[in-house]
Design an enzyme around this catalytic site. Structure first.
Site, PDB file in Angstrom:
ATOM      1  N   ASP A   1      -1.410   6.531   6.461  1.00  0.00           N
ATOM      2  CA  ASP A   1      -2.533   5.672   6.068  1.00  0.00           C
ATOM      3  C   ASP A   1      -2.755   4.698   7.227  1.00  0.00           C
ATOM      4  OD1 ASP A   1      -4.187   3.681   5.080  1.00  0.00           O
ATOM      5  OD2 ASP A   1      -2.977   3.235   3.301  1.00  0.00           O
TER       6      ASP A   1
ATOM      7  N   LYS B   1     -11.939  -1.737   6.711  1.00  0.00           N
ATOM      8  CA  LYS B   1     -11.140  -2.683   7.480  1.00  0.00           C
ATOM      9  C   LYS B   1     -11.652  -2.767   8.914  1.00  0.00           C
ATOM     10  CE  LYS B   1      -8.858  -2.996   3.767  1.00  0.00           C
ATOM     11  NZ  LYS B   1      -7.658  -2.338   3.307  1.00  0.00           N
TER      12      LYS B   1
ATOM     13  N   TRP C   1       0.825  -1.211   0.000  1.00  0.00           N
ATOM     14  CA  TRP C   1       0.000   0.000   0.000  1.00  0.00           C
ATOM     15  C   TRP C   1       0.856   1.256   0.000  1.00  0.00           C
ATOM     16  CZ3 TRP C   1      -4.344  -0.990  -1.950  1.00  0.00           C
ATOM     17  CH2 TRP C   1      -5.049  -2.149  -1.617  1.00  0.00           C
TER      18      TRP C   1
HETATM   19  C1  PLP Z   1      -7.194  -1.820   2.010  1.00  0.00           C
HETATM   20  C2  PLP Z   1      -6.151  -0.793   2.117  1.00  0.00           C
HETATM   21  C3  PLP Z   1      -6.055   0.258   1.181  1.00  0.00           C
HETATM   22  C4  PLP Z   1      -6.970   0.367  -0.030  1.00  0.00           C
HETATM   23  O1  PLP Z   1      -8.252   0.696   0.350  1.00  0.00           O
HETATM   24  P1  PLP Z   1      -9.365   0.997  -0.760  1.00  0.00           P
HETATM   25  O2  PLP Z   1     -10.482   1.553   0.055  1.00  0.00           O
HETATM   26  O3  PLP Z   1      -9.678  -0.299  -1.404  1.00  0.00           O
HETATM   27  O4  PLP Z   1      -8.821   1.985  -1.706  1.00  0.00           O
HETATM   28  C5  PLP Z   1      -5.084   1.198   1.380  1.00  0.00           C
HETATM   29  N1  PLP Z   1      -4.238   1.144   2.421  1.00  0.00           N
HETATM   30  C6  PLP Z   1      -4.311   0.153   3.334  1.00  0.00           C
HETATM   31  C7  PLP Z   1      -3.361   0.132   4.476  1.00  0.00           C
HETATM   32  C8  PLP Z   1      -5.263  -0.843   3.213  1.00  0.00           C
HETATM   33  O5  PLP Z   1      -5.325  -1.832   4.108  1.00  0.00           O
END
Ligand code: PLP
Length: 360
Positions: free
Chosen positions: A171, A195, A101
């Site tokens: 993030d 998540k 990511w």
């Molecule tokens: C799942 C995830 C993403 C992507 O999320 P989307 O909503 O599908 O764009 C980005 N960063 C992390 C750490 C993730 O776990």
């Protein structure tokens, strides 16, 4: 009704109480005669839902007054572009690459400016968090970027990097609301909600107000400017209304559990049950350096691909689903987010013990 123990990395398990409440309000939300899905985002009823969601999130995370909370669309991935478009005034940023990511975010930012990868754990398949206490932070960097919890590899920053005064952007998609955070240490904290909080398609951005300006990169679409969304209190266009409503319910559920201090204790206890077993098992082993282990995503292997596949299959038949590791790493991964009850983790470990006995 037959609920399984769902170890999916995302979209992921939600608290049963929240799902039940949403079900009971589906046809008639609190006497409005309609579902939240059917109501105007400019109505009085909905205004209360979005305002309460923000207030509860502020209370949970103790978000200082000089930070704004934005409920946006596009998931976490759209932020990979929104961040450079809004923050790259010098067109330079430093990225710490600890997994897929962060790598994707760095690649996206490189379309807009110079990206310096100042640390990486790619040398050992992202199985650890590098020492970030004294990195070669660029003099003219607009920000330093991290992915705080690496969903795929199961690592987590236990201490934040020393950014040498530069703005930290994080993030937190897969560790959002799993433990207390000091918001004031960040310029931007953001995460896709699927998540640990709610339905997919939405991202929450917590951003220090001085970072929200009209000075964005030329060509930045209106919908990708933080200022537009901030000025309209996340109602510039139709927001992800139903997602915000569910997230709001999860915030209330978290408050009822005792807030983020309480969640941290529960999450530590849950993770310890699994890691302690992995450390003592003769069949399974964790793939992450102990000092970097995530409380949320726990990858593990037997060392034999056929046995891994057999385990995933038999576990699913026994009601433990979505344990297959990410397609890029193989093996298994148990995601044990806030809504996974402790009984789910204990039951999984009992199942693993029985599998070990039969297959060793
Ligand atoms: C799942 C995830 C993403 C992507 O999320 P989307 O909503 O599908 O764009 C980005 N960063 C992390 C750490 C993730 O776990």
């Amino acid at each position: 009704m037959n609920r399984v123990y769902n170890f999916s990395a995302g979209p992921a398990v939600l608290p049963e109480e929240v799902l039940q409440e949403a079900a009971s309000e589906m046809m008639d939300y609190q006497g409005s005669g309609m579902s939240v899905m059917e109501m105007s985002h400019r109505s009085k009823v909905y205004d209360k839902i979005i305002k309460e969601a923000e207030a509860d999130l502020r209370e949970l995370m103790q978000i200082p007054d000089n930070y704004r909370v934005l409920f946006l669309q596009g998931g976490a991935s759209l932020q990979f572009a929104m961040i450079p478009m809004n923050l790259m005034k010098n067109r330079v940023a430093d990225y710490i690459v600890t997994g897929q990511w962060a790598k994707k975010a760095a690649q996206e930012a490189a379309m807009y400016g110079k990206v310096n990868v100042v640390a990486s754990s790619a040398d050992k398949t992202f199985s650890y968090i590098p020492d970030c206490s004294d990195l070669p932070i660029s003099e003219d960097a607009d920000y330093v970027y991290i992915c705080e919890n690496n969903t795929i590899y199961g690592t987590k920053f236990k201490t934040l990097p020393n950014t040498k005064g530069k703005t930290l952007v994080a993030d937190v998609s897969s560790c959002f609301l799993s433990e207390p955070v000091d918001v004031s240490k960040y310029g931007v904290i953001y995460g896709g909600v699927q998540k640990n909080i709610g339905p997919a398609g939405m991202v929450i951005v917590i951003i220090r107000e001085d970072l929200i300006t009209e000075d964005v990169l030329p060509g930045t679409p209106t919908m990708m400017r933080y200022k537009i969304h901030d000025d309209a209190a996340s109602l510039y266009n139709t927001p992800p209304c139903y997602n915000i409503y569910i997230c709001g319910k999860v915030f209330k559920w978290l408050k009822k559990q005792g807030g983020l201090e309480a969640m941290k204790k529960i999450n530590e206890k849950k993770a310890a049950i699994l890691y302690d077993y992995l450390d003592s098992s003769k069949l399974f082993r964790g793939t992450v350096e102990p000092a970097s282990r995530s409380l949320m995503n726990v990858p593990f292997v037997t060392g034999n691909e056929e046995l891994d596949a057999k385990f995933v299959k038999e576990a699913a038949a026994a009601g433990f689903v979505n344990l297959k590791g990410h397609r890029t790493v193989g093996g298994m991964r148990a995601s044990i987010y806030n809504a996974m009850p402790i009984e789910g983790v204990s039951a999984l470990v009992e199942f693993m013990k029985a599998f070990e006995k039969e297959n060793l």
